[in-house]
Write a protein that holds these residues in place. Structure first.
Motif, PDB file in Angstrom:
ATOM      1  N   VAL A 142      54.396  72.978  89.587  1.00 39.91           N
ATOM      2  CA  VAL A 142      55.761  72.917  90.133  1.00 39.91           C
ATOM      3  C   VAL A 142      56.655  71.891  89.452  1.00 39.91           C
ATOM      4  N   HIS A 143      56.100  71.059  88.579  1.00 41.71           N
ATOM      5  CA  HIS A 143      56.926  70.082  87.879  1.00 41.71           C
ATOM      6  C   HIS A 143      57.296  70.533  86.469  1.00 41.71           C
ATOM      7  N   VAL A 144      56.874  71.705  86.093  1.00 42.51           N
ATOM      8  CA  VAL A 144      57.244  72.244  84.783  1.00 42.51           C
ATOM      9  C   VAL A 144      58.686  72.743  84.831  1.00 42.51           C
ATOM     10  N   THR A 145      59.486  72.334  83.868  1.00 42.11           N
ATOM     11  CA  THR A 145      60.906  72.699  83.844  1.00 42.11           C
ATOM     12  C   THR A 145      61.257  73.421  82.544  1.00 42.11           C
ATOM     13  N   ASP A 146      62.547  73.635  82.354  1.00 43.43           N
ATOM     14  CA  ASP A 146      63.034  74.306  81.147  1.00 43.43           C
ATOM     15  C   ASP A 146      62.678  73.543  79.869  1.00 43.43           C
ATOM     16  N   GLU A 147      62.477  72.230  79.969  1.00 43.90           N
ATOM     17  CA  GLU A 147      62.100  71.450  78.788  1.00 43.90           C
ATOM     18  C   GLU A 147      60.759  71.918  78.230  1.00 43.90           C
ATOM     19  N   SER A 148      59.830  72.254  79.114  1.00 43.48           N
ATOM     20  CA  SER A 148      58.545  72.791  78.659  1.00 43.48           C
ATOM     21  C   SER A 148      58.750  74.132  77.950  1.00 43.48           C
ATOM     22  N   LEU A 149      59.607  74.969  78.517  1.00 39.57           N
ATOM     23  CA  LEU A 149      59.842  76.290  77.932  1.00 39.57           C
ATOM     24  C   LEU A 149      60.518  76.188  76.566  1.00 39.57           C
ATOM     25  N   LYS A 150      61.295  75.162  76.376  1.00 34.52           N
ATOM     26  CA  LYS A 150      61.922  74.949  75.069  1.00 34.52           C
ATOM     27  C   LYS A 150      60.847  74.730  74.002  1.00 34.52           C
ATOM     28  N   ALA A 151      59.819  73.932  74.340  1.00 32.77           N
ATOM     29  CA  ALA A 151      58.723  73.676  73.404  1.00 32.77           C
ATOM     30  C   ALA A 151      57.833  74.904  73.255  1.00 32.77           C
ATOM     31  N   ILE A 152      57.548  75.581  74.364  1.00 30.87           N
ATOM     32  CA  ILE A 152      56.702  76.780  74.320  1.00 30.87           C
ATOM     33  C   ILE A 152      57.363  77.859  73.468  1.00 30.87           C
ATOM     34  N   GLY A 153      58.677  77.911  73.494  1.00 31.67           N
ATOM     35  CA  GLY A 153      59.418  78.905  72.732  1.00 31.67           C
ATOM     36  C   GLY A 153      59.187  78.813  71.238  1.00 31.67           C
ATOM     37  N   GLU A 154      58.713  77.684  70.760  1.00 29.64           N
ATOM     38  CA  GLU A 154      58.460  77.506  69.328  1.00 29.64           C
ATOM     39  C   GLU A 154      56.997  77.714  68.973  1.00 29.64           C
ATOM     40  N   THR A 155      56.196  78.241  69.894  1.00 31.03           N
ATOM     41  CA  THR A 155      54.773  78.472  69.650  1.00 31.03           C
ATOM     42  C   THR A 155      54.498  79.941  69.345  1.00 31.03           C
ATOM     43  N   GLY A 156      53.213  80.239  69.143  1.00 29.54           N
ATOM     44  CA  GLY A 156      52.787  81.621  68.939  1.00 29.54           C
ATOM     45  C   GLY A 156      52.053  82.182  70.139  1.00 29.54           C
ATOM     46  N   VAL A 157      52.345  81.673  71.326  1.00 25.29           N
ATOM     47  CA  VAL A 157      51.672  82.119  72.547  1.00 25.29           C
ATOM     48  C   VAL A 157      51.891  83.614  72.771  1.00 25.29           C
ATOM     49  N   ARG A 158      50.817  84.306  73.139  1.00 21.58           N
ATOM     50  CA  ARG A 158      50.898  85.748  73.404  1.00 21.58           C
ATOM     51  C   ARG A 158      50.851  86.066  74.897  1.00 21.58           C
ATOM     52  N   ASP A 159      50.248  85.178  75.665  1.00 17.89           N
ATOM     53  CA  ASP A 159      50.058  85.411  77.104  1.00 17.89           C
ATOM     54  C   ASP A 159      50.535  84.176  77.850  1.00 17.89           C
TER      55      ASP A 159
END
Length: 370
Positions: A157-174
Motif C-alpha cells: 500500500v505504500h507503493v506510489t507512481d514513483e515506483s511505476l516510473k522506475a518499473i516503466g524502464e524495465t523489461g518486466v513481463r508480468d
C-alpha cells in the motif's frame, strides 16, 4: 582419528544418489557441520521458520530460489544479500493466516535495497502484503535487477507512481499491482511511456481505485498485453476508455472487467469484434450488460470462459443462443435470478455439438476471478 573436514563431507554428500531424497534430507540432521556442508549444494529454500535462516544462509552461496511467507527483519534480508548473490527468484509474499503477525518486525526498504544491490540477477520477485515496502525498495529493484521479468506487489500500500516510473524502464513481463491504492493515472502513463510497453504481457490493476479513463487510455501502447485485470477499479473507468483500449489491444487473451459498473454493451461490442484471441472474460458485477452485449460474442472462435455473476439483464435464451455458437466454450458463470433461467433437466452443463460447457449458478456473488 581426525574429524572429517568440509571437503570430505561434501564429497560424501555428492555421492548420495540424487533420487535418494530421504538420505539427502537426513544428512544435514547429523550435526551443524553436516548441515553447513549440505547447504553448499542447496539451490532452493522454502521456509516458514525465519529463525533458522541465521544457521542456514551463510553456507548457501549457490542458492537460486528463496521464499518465506512469514515476517522477516532487515537482518534476515541483510544476511540473504550477503550469502546468496546468485539468487534468481525471491518469494516474500506474506502468509496472512490468523497466526501471522506482520508489521512491527516486518521488512522495510533498507533490507530490500541490500538484496537488490547484491542479487542483481533476480528475475522474479513476489512481495504480496509486505505492507512496509515502499518506493525506495521497489526503485532499487527496478534499477539494479536488469533481468527482472516477474514483479508482484499485491497489497503493497505504500507503493506510489514513483515506483511505476522506475518499473516503466524495465523489461518486466508480468506485473501485479493489486490493491496498490496510491497508484494513479500518472503511474500508468509512466508505465506506458517507458521500455516496459515493448515487453509487458500480464498486468493486474485490480482494486486500483484512483485510476480513471485518462490513465487507462495510455495502456493502448502496450500492444503485447495478453492478460489484463481492471476489476474493481471504481466508477471512473467507463466505456470511453475500454473502447479506445481494445481497438488496439487485439492480442488480449484473458480480460477481467468485473465490478466496473460503468462498462456497458458498448464495450462488449468492441471487445467481441476486435479481440479475436480472447479466451477468458470476467464480467461479474457489470450490471448494465444486456443481451445486445452478449451477442457481441456470437460465433467467437477462441472464447473458453465467460463469467456473468451479478448480471441480470438478459435471459437464458439469450445466453444459450450465443453459447451454442462458441465452439470452444468450456465454462459459464450465471445468476439463478436471470430472466427465464435454465431448465432443471440440464442444470449443470450445456451441450455444444459433441462437447459440454460447464455452468455455475449462483444466488448472489462478489467473486473476483483472476
Amino acid at each position: 582419528m581426525e574429524p572429517l573436514g568440509d571437503d570430505e563431507l561434501l564429497y560424501i554428500f555428492d555421492k548420495i544418489p540424487y533420487y535418494d531424497m530421504q538420505d539427502k534430507r537426513s544428512f544435514p540432521q547429523v550435526s551443524k557441520q553436516f548441515m553447513k556442508v549440505a547447504c553448499i549444494r542447496l539451490y532452493l529454500l522454502n521456509t516458514c521458520f525465519p529463525d533458522m535462516l541465521f544457521d542456514i544462509l551463510p553456507s548457501c552461496s549457490n542458492m537460486r530460489y528463496f521464499s518465506c511467507s512469514k515476517p522477516l527483519s532487515n537482518a534476515h534480508l541483510k544476511l540473504l544479500a550477503q550469502s546468496c548473490p546468485k539468487l534468481l527468484s525471491l518469494g516474500l509474499s506474506l502468509d496472512l493466516d490468523p497466526s501471522s503477525e506482520p508489521g512491527e518486525f516486518d521488512i522495510i526498504d533498507d533490507g530490500l535495497c541490500l538484496v537488490a544491490n547484491a542479487c542483481s540477477h533476480l528475475r522474479k520477485v513476489y512481495l504480496r502484503w509486505r505492507l512496509d515496502v515502499g518506493d525506495t525498495g521497489i526503485v532499487s529493484l527496478a534499477t539494479s535487477c536488469k533481468n527482472l521479468i516477474h514483479l508482484h506487489l499485491e497489497g503493497c500500500v505504500h507503493v506510489t507512481d514513483e515506483s511505476l516510473k522506475a518499473i516503466g524502464e524495465t523489461g518486466v513481463r508480468d506485473l501485479s499491482l493489486v490493491g496498490c491504492c496510491l497508484v494513479t493515472d500518472l503511474g500508468l502513463e509512466y508505465l506506458a511511456n517507458g521500455d516496459l510497453k515493448k515487453c509487458l504481457q500480464k498486468l493486474n490493476l485490480s482494486k486500483s481505485d484512483k485510476i480513471s479513463d485518462h490513465g487507462i487510455i495510455h495502456l493502448q501502447q502496450m500492444v503485447g498485453l495478453t492478460e489484463l485485470n481492471l476489476s474493481k477499479c471504481g466508477f471512473n473507468v467507463t466505456d470511453s476508455a475500454i473502447v479506445t483500449l481494445f481497438t488496439q489491444l487485439v492480442n488480449i487473451e484473458i480480460l477481467d472487467l468485473s465490478w466496473l459498473i460503468n462498462v456497458t454493451d458498448i464495450s462488449l461490442l468492441t471487445i467481441g469484434s476486435k479481440c479475436l484471441k480472447l479466451q477468458k472474460i470476467y464480467l461479474s458485477g457489470c450490471e448494465a450488460i444486456t443481451a445486445e452485449g452478449l451477442r457481441a460474442f456470437t460465433g467467437h472462435e477462441t472464447l473458453k470462459r465467460l463469467s456473468l455473476f451479478s448480471c441480470y439483464n438478459f435471459s437464458w435464451e439469450d445466453v444459450e443462443s450465443v453459447a451454442l455458437t462458441c465452439m470452444k466454450l468450456e465454462y459459464l458463470g450465471l445468476m439463478k435470478s436471470i430472466k427465464t433461467p435454465m431448465p432443471e433437466a440440464s442444470f449443470d452443463y450445456l451441450q455444444i455439438e459433441r462437447r459440454f460447457c460447464g455452468i455455475d449458478w449462483d444466488e448472489d456473488s462478489d467473486y473476483l476471478f483472476w
